[in-house]
Design a protein around this motif. Structure first.
Motif, PDB file in Angstrom:
ATOM      1  N   GLU A 178      38.144  45.162  44.015  1.00 20.63           N
ATOM      2  CA  GLU A 178      37.228  44.533  43.051  1.00 20.63           C
ATOM      3  C   GLU A 178      37.841  43.279  42.432  1.00 20.63           C
ATOM      4  O   GLU A 178      37.124  42.336  42.075  1.00 20.63           O
ATOM      5  CB  GLU A 178      36.864  45.536  41.949  1.00 20.63           C
ATOM      6  N   LYS A 179      39.153  43.260  42.322  1.00 25.87           N
ATOM      7  CA  LYS A 179      39.835  42.101  41.739  1.00 25.87           C
ATOM      8  C   LYS A 179      40.138  41.032  42.783  1.00 25.87           C
ATOM      9  O   LYS A 179      40.785  40.032  42.470  1.00 25.87           O
ATOM     10  CB  LYS A 179      41.131  42.552  41.047  1.00 25.87           C
ATOM     11  N   GLY A 180      39.703  41.271  44.018  1.00 30.61           N
ATOM     12  CA  GLY A 180      39.869  40.269  45.065  1.00 30.61           C
ATOM     13  C   GLY A 180      41.257  40.206  45.672  1.00 30.61           C
ATOM     14  O   GLY A 180      41.610  39.227  46.326  1.00 30.61           O
ATOM     15  N   VAL A 181      42.061  41.258  45.464  1.00 29.58           N
ATOM     16  CA  VAL A 181      43.424  41.278  45.984  1.00 29.58           C
ATOM     17  C   VAL A 181      43.464  41.905  47.382  1.00 29.58           C
ATOM     18  O   VAL A 181      44.189  41.444  48.259  1.00 29.58           O
ATOM     19  CB  VAL A 181      44.366  42.054  45.038  1.00 29.58           C
ATOM     20  N   LEU A 182      42.684  42.965  47.585  1.00 29.36           N
ATOM     21  CA  LEU A 182      42.645  43.679  48.851  1.00 29.36           C
ATOM     22  C   LEU A 182      41.231  43.651  49.418  1.00 29.36           C
ATOM     23  O   LEU A 182      40.274  43.271  48.742  1.00 29.36           O
ATOM     24  CB  LEU A 182      43.083  45.143  48.660  1.00 29.36           C
ATOM     25  N   THR A 183      41.114  44.085  50.672  1.00 26.61           N
ATOM     26  CA  THR A 183      39.805  44.294  51.282  1.00 26.61           C
ATOM     27  C   THR A 183      39.771  45.709  51.848  1.00 26.61           C
ATOM     28  O   THR A 183      40.787  46.410  51.828  1.00 26.61           O
ATOM     29  CB  THR A 183      39.534  43.244  52.385  1.00 26.61           C
ATOM     30  N   THR A 184      38.627  46.140  52.354  1.00 31.75           N
ATOM     31  CA  THR A 184      38.492  47.506  52.863  1.00 31.75           C
ATOM     32  C   THR A 184      38.154  47.495  54.346  1.00 31.75           C
ATOM     33  O   THR A 184      37.258  46.762  54.768  1.00 31.75           O
ATOM     34  CB  THR A 184      37.393  48.268  52.088  1.00 31.75           C
TER      35      THR A 184
END
Length: 293
Positions: A178-184
């Motif tokens: 949600e904070k734009g650090v990771l993706t899924t």
């Protein structure tokens, strides 16, 4: 007679004005205290980060442990689960929600003292609020060591299994998404599919790694009580979670040796002595003691 009446009414008016002025000053003062408390919380966050990229201690430790491309922590790391629970206790203490009970005349040890809820004001983080609710509602209170075990689900008492916080790593990873650090992503491991969270914003992780490196290299102050409490907690808890090595891996050999030497100097400190010093966060040192005992 008229002049006496005027003087009396003037005196009453001045008294009324003085009372109103005092009440207004009191309101300003209480409002100032609230603002100061809010500012204190804001200062806990990284000053250089935008609102979207402010990370909690748990998120920072998880981010250090995640493999960038694969998007999961090492299968051999059996320390990070309890380490993340320790992070939650320290995060709540740094935000003014938890503290240790008074040590008393007989000077109880850190691990013998119970964790007390200082404020039940919501933190805005679901995991932290869930842990805070458990601690507030539990009577009699438990020690730091007990809370790390209970929140991890490491208890033989079936009546206390409800304290376990489930899917912590997955929930923290979703926060970072949600904070734009990771993706899924979904990855297939022969017998099963697994949700993974590869790194998508490398600048945030690099900034985190640099913060850890600088704290024991360029910005080393040789005194834990002059270090930023949040950075000190991050180093100690990242070590307890067996992910600190990842922050030092990119360094040159001489810098690596110097950095690790200073980390070991921090790890060799005695929590009981450090917690007794002015402005020390006792609960943070209690968590350190729980992992190093």
């Amino acid at each position: 007679m008229t002049s006496l009446t005027q003087r009396t009414s003037g005196l009453v008016q001045r008294r009324t004005d003085a009372i109103r002025s005092a009440a207004a000053d009191k309101e300003k003062e209480s409002g100032g205290e609230e603002d100061e408390a809010r500012r204190g919380e804001e200062e806990d966050d990284d000053k250089g980060d935008s609102k979207e990229t402010r990370l909690t201690l748990m998120e920072e430790v998880l981010l250090l442990g995640l493999k960038d491309r694969e998007g999961y922590t090492s299968f051999w790391n059996d320390c990070i689960s309890s380490g993340l629970r320790g992070c939650m206790l320290v995060e709540l203490a740094l935000r003014g929600r938890l503290q240790l009970e008074a040590c008393g005349v007989r000077r109880k040890s850190l691990l013998a003292r119970k964790v007390i809820c200082k404020s039940d004001a919501p933190t805005g983080d679901v995991l932290l609020d869930e842990a805070l609710k458990h601690i507030k509602e539990t009577q009699p209170p438990e020690s730091v060591q007990s809370w790390i075990e209970l929140l991890s689900g490491e208890t033989w008492n079936p009546l206390k299994l409800h304290y376990q916080l489930r899917n912590v790593r997955e929930r923290l990873a979703k926060n970072l998404v949600e904070k734009g650090v990771l993706t899924t992503e979904k990855q297939n491991f022969l017998l099963f599919d697994m949700t993974t969270h590869p790194l998508t914003n490398s600048s945030i992780k690099q900034r985190l790694i640099k913060k850890v490196q600088d704290s024991v290299l360029e910005k080393w102050v040789n005194d834990p009580h002059r270090m930023d409490k949040r950075v000190l907690a991050l180093i100690l808890l990242a070590h307890s979670s067996d992910v600190l090595e990842n922050a030092f891996a990119p360094l040159q050999d001489d810098q690596y040796d110097l950095g690790m030497k200073r980390v070991h100097a921090l790890l060799e400190l005695e929590p009981e002595k450090e917690s007794a010093k002015p402005n020390a966060n006792e609960l943070m040192w209690a968590v350190v003691a729980a992992f190093t005992k």
